[in-house]
Design a protein around this motif. Structure first.
Motif, short mmCIF file in Angstrom:
data_model
loop_
_atom_site.label_atom_id
_atom_site.label_comp_id
_atom_site.label_asym_id
_atom_site.label_seq_id
_atom_site.Cartn_x
_atom_site.Cartn_y
_atom_site.Cartn_z
N SER A 144 81.28 -10.90 20.16
CA SER A 144 80.25 -11.17 19.13
C SER A 144 79.85 -12.62 19.21
O SER A 144 80.47 -13.50 18.61
N PRO A 145 78.78 -12.93 20.04
CA PRO A 145 78.43 -14.33 20.25
C PRO A 145 77.87 -15.01 19.01
O PRO A 145 77.98 -16.22 18.86
N THR A 146 77.24 -14.28 18.13
CA THR A 146 76.63 -14.90 16.94
C THR A 146 77.02 -14.12 15.69
O THR A 146 77.35 -12.93 15.76
N LYS A 147 76.89 -14.85 14.54
CA LYS A 147 77.12 -14.20 13.23
C LYS A 147 75.83 -14.28 12.41
O LYS A 147 75.30 -15.35 12.21
N GLN A 148 75.34 -13.10 12.10
CA GLN A 148 74.09 -13.07 11.32
C GLN A 148 74.40 -13.19 9.83
O GLN A 148 75.39 -12.64 9.35
N LYS A 149 73.49 -13.96 9.19
CA LYS A 149 73.63 -14.07 7.73
C LYS A 149 72.89 -12.91 7.10
O LYS A 149 71.74 -12.64 7.43
N ALA A 150 73.49 -12.18 6.20
CA ALA A 150 72.88 -11.00 5.60
C ALA A 150 71.80 -11.36 4.59
O ALA A 150 70.87 -10.60 4.38
N THR A 151 71.93 -12.53 4.15
CA THR A 151 71.02 -12.89 3.06
C THR A 151 69.69 -13.41 3.54
O THR A 151 68.68 -13.26 2.90
N SER A 152 69.60 -14.04 4.74
CA SER A 152 68.31 -14.64 5.16
C SER A 152 68.05 -14.42 6.65
O SER A 152 68.98 -14.35 7.45
N GLU A 153 66.77 -14.26 7.01
CA GLU A 153 66.35 -14.06 8.40
C GLU A 153 66.42 -15.38 9.13
O GLU A 153 66.05 -16.42 8.58
N PRO A 154 66.89 -15.45 10.38
CA PRO A 154 66.94 -16.75 11.10
C PRO A 154 65.52 -17.18 11.45
O PRO A 154 64.63 -16.35 11.66
N SER A 155 65.41 -18.44 11.53
CA SER A 155 64.13 -18.99 11.94
C SER A 155 63.95 -18.82 13.44
O SER A 155 64.89 -18.47 14.16
#
Lengths: 569, 84
Positions: A2-13
């Motif tokens: 799992s190279p990255t961790k996505q935040k559930a609350t906000s879309e990445p820029s």
């Protein structure tokens, strides 16, 4: 992963996303690099294992590495290699079993030694023929259990193989009462060094024994051949052997001389091609027509021109395995025998006549005496004297015949030699002839009264009687007969000389032959032809010699020598 | 017996180990035919290393390799089944 961790609350820029993707890409590249590095290292490991170099990056790009699939290729090749190993191992196992079977079943004792002579392996024949113990000898130095003698080590096959590096033979190795030829065979490593020596002990005991027997037999055959050759050479008879095709295979020296041919030149030549004598040719042709054991008298003329009579006898060498084998022709010289037969025939004729003549007188006068009553005393005495004289003549003939037959039978002459006066014997014998009816005059030479000879008195008297009797017979009535005794050349010499008809040289030469009479046709002269033969035997029995000097018409002189008595001084 | 079919592999210009790998791939593909003696492989190479590695690898796989020097200057490695 799992190279990255996505935040559930906000879309990445977008920026964040680019950064994220870049990081992921870098991570993937690193993983890819590591994977190719791993594949390349394993590929190289495999390549090195199969004996080649590592792949250089510039030689094969990463993309081509996947496309070429070296790991797949090498792996598949390894499968082939392993299959080949399996097959090879199976073959090796079979070969090992075969070698083991041969090792155990071979007739020879086989030892496998290392260079230090330690026994690595051996077959059961080694235990049977070389070892005296049942213990396992693996690892033991062979000379402690096999050779056990310094002498055997001198001829050690192991040592020879180690020295030469080649197969070697050590013959005649003797152990436990048997003899072996030892063959040493090297086993070499890749560098040519001897790692093991295989010794095969071939039992040659029987072979040696047979060889010795064969040599003995050969020696016997050679000796037999020498004996046969000697026998053939010594044979006075000629011998010719032919094979089934009548070709000469053997001929002795006597046959060579008789036939005038040489075995060396005529070996293998048909006998009929070389025989010149018409008589012998006729004999051989008769044999060829099937006459067996044929005996023929053949007249020959020898190379020096002498006529001979040869008796040819041909026998077939019968053999159970072949009907028509070779033949042997014996050529026996019967010239002398035939001559004797002829002389005997003449003698019988003469003897019969001589016996008949006095016998006729004896019978005639005795008949007259029996049948006539009116015979006067003087006439009766005259008749009886005649009968006595003829009977004495018969007695002489019979006595001579007995003497000669005793000599011929090999009984020889038994002498009782004593010192005798030669002159006395001469005088004594001559006295017996002095008043004979023929009126011969005797002159005895008394000049040698001192000659003493060592002789048998009776035998010497018999010699002189025979000689004087011959002198009377072969010289005219009233003729002179000279008797002398002298000493010459260390012998006593008795001589009787007459002035009679004499003899030719040839007659003189034959005078001593049995039954020979110089003139057999003259039956008026009584005699058996044995007198001089007896004389010669008696003289020679004393160690003396007898000789004749004679010429036709000039009388005959016979001289005998006898041993002198050895003087004391 | 008929002559085996011959497959020619021209890898002149290649060096080891790729020339070896190329040859091994061909041998793997035709292993059965080679073992039965129905074919043989002729490898044309100008790599001296390959002349050593290819015959060794072929021998390990149970094949027989014969090296011939061509008049043209390259080597020809003939790989065939081992005659029993």
């Amino acid at each position: 992963m799992s190279p990255t961790k996505q935040k559930a609350t906000s879309e990445p820029s977008e920026a964040e996303l680019i950064e994220l993707l870049t990081a992921q890409n870098a991570e993937l590249r690193q993983i890819n690099l590591e994977a190719f590095t791993y594949i390349r290292s394993k590929t190289n490991q495999l390549l090195n294992t199969i004996g080649t170099k590592s792949l250089r990056p510039e030689e094969l790009e990463d993309s081509s590495l996947i496309e070429l699939d070296p790991i797949g290729i090498v792996t598949q090749s390894f499968q082939q290699v392993l299959e080949n190993l399996r097959v090879t191992n199976a073959r090796l196992h079979l070969a090992h079993q075969e070698v083991q079977a041969v090792f155990e079943s071979v007739g020879s004792a086989v030892l496998v030694l290392d260079p230090q002579m330690r026994i690595i392996a051996y077959n059961k024949r080694v235990r049977e023929v070389l070892l005296n113990a049942d213990d396992d000898v693996t690892g033991i130095v062979c000379q402690n259990v096999v050779c056990r003698s310094g002498e055997a080590l001198q001829n050690c096959a192991h040592r020879k193989v180690l020295t030469s590096g080649r197969p070697e033979l050590a013959p005649n190795f003797a152990v436990n009462g048997r003899v072996f030829d030892v063959i040493g065979q090297p086993i070499l490593d890749a560098s040519g060094q001897v790692t093991h020596v295989v010794l095969a002990y071939n039992d040659v005991t029987e072979h040696k024994r047979n060889q010795a027997d064969l040599l003995t037999a050969l020696d016997e055959v050679r000796r037999a051949k020498v004996q046969i050759d000697t026998l053939l050479r010594s044979m006075s008879d000629g011998l010719v052997a032919t094979d089934g095709k009548r070709r000469i295979v053997l001929m002795n020296q006597a046959a060579e001389e008789l036939l005038g041919i040489c075995l060396h030149e005529s070996l293998g030549v048909p006998l009929l091609d070389v025989v010149q004598s018409p008589g012998l040719r006729a004999h051989l042709e008769a044999v060829a027509k099937g006459e067996t054991h044929l005996l023929s008298d053949i007249e020959f003329v020898t190379a020096d021109g002498h006529p001979r009579i040869i008796q040819a006898r041909t026998s077939t060498l019968a053999d159970a395995s072949a009907a028509d084998q070779g033949r042997i022709t014996l050529l026996h010289d019967v010239t002398r025998a035939r001559e004797i037969e002829r002389i005997k025939d003449e003698f019988l004729s003469t003897a019969a006549h001589q016996l008949r003549t006095p016998l006729a007188s004896v019978i005639g006068y005795s008949d007259l005496l029996i049948q006539s009553d009116d015979i006067g005393v003087d006439t009766r005495i005259e008749y009886l004297t005649l009968i006595q004289s003829k009977a004495e003549q018969l007695s002489e003939i019979v006595s001579n015949l007995l003497d000669i037959s005793r000599i011929e039978a090999g009984e020889g002459v038994t002498l009782t030699c004593e010192s005798q006066s030669a002159a006395a014997i001469c005088a004594e014998v001559v006295a017996g002839f002095l008043h004979g009816p023929t009126g011969h005059q005797f002159e005895v030479d008394n000049s040698a009264t001192d000659v003493r000879i060592l002789v048998d008195h009776f035998a010497v008297s018999q010699v002189l009687e025979n000689l004087i009797s011959n002198a009377i017979k072969y010289s005219p009535r009233g003729g002179h007969i000279f008797v002398s005794a002298r000493e010459a050349e260390g012998m006593g010499v008795l001589r009787v000389r007459d002035e009679g008809i004499g003899m030719t040289e040839q007659q003189a030469a034959q005078a001593f032959d049995k039954f020979y009479r110089a003139d057999a046709s003259n039956t008026a002269i009584a005699g058996t032809g044995l007198g001089l033969t007896i004389v010669r035997h008696l003289v020679e029995a004393h160690g003396g010699q007898v000789s004749i000097a004679s010429q036709p018409g000039h009388g005959t002189t016979v001289q005998c020598t006898f041993p002198l008595v050895e003087s004391d001084g | 017996m008929t002559s085996p079919e011959e497959s020619v592999l021209d890898i002149r210009g290649q060096v080891c180990p790729s020339s070896l790998l190329t040859t091994l791939r061909l041998l793997n593909m035709n292993a059965e035919s080679l073992r039965r003696g129905e074919m043989q492989v002729r490898v044309l190479t100008d790599s001296r290393d390959a002349v050593v590695t290819i015959p060794n690898a072929a021998a390990n796989m149970g094949f027989h390799a014969l090296i011939e020097k061509s008049p043209a200057g390259h080597y020809e490695v003939v790989i065939s089944h081992v005659a029993n």
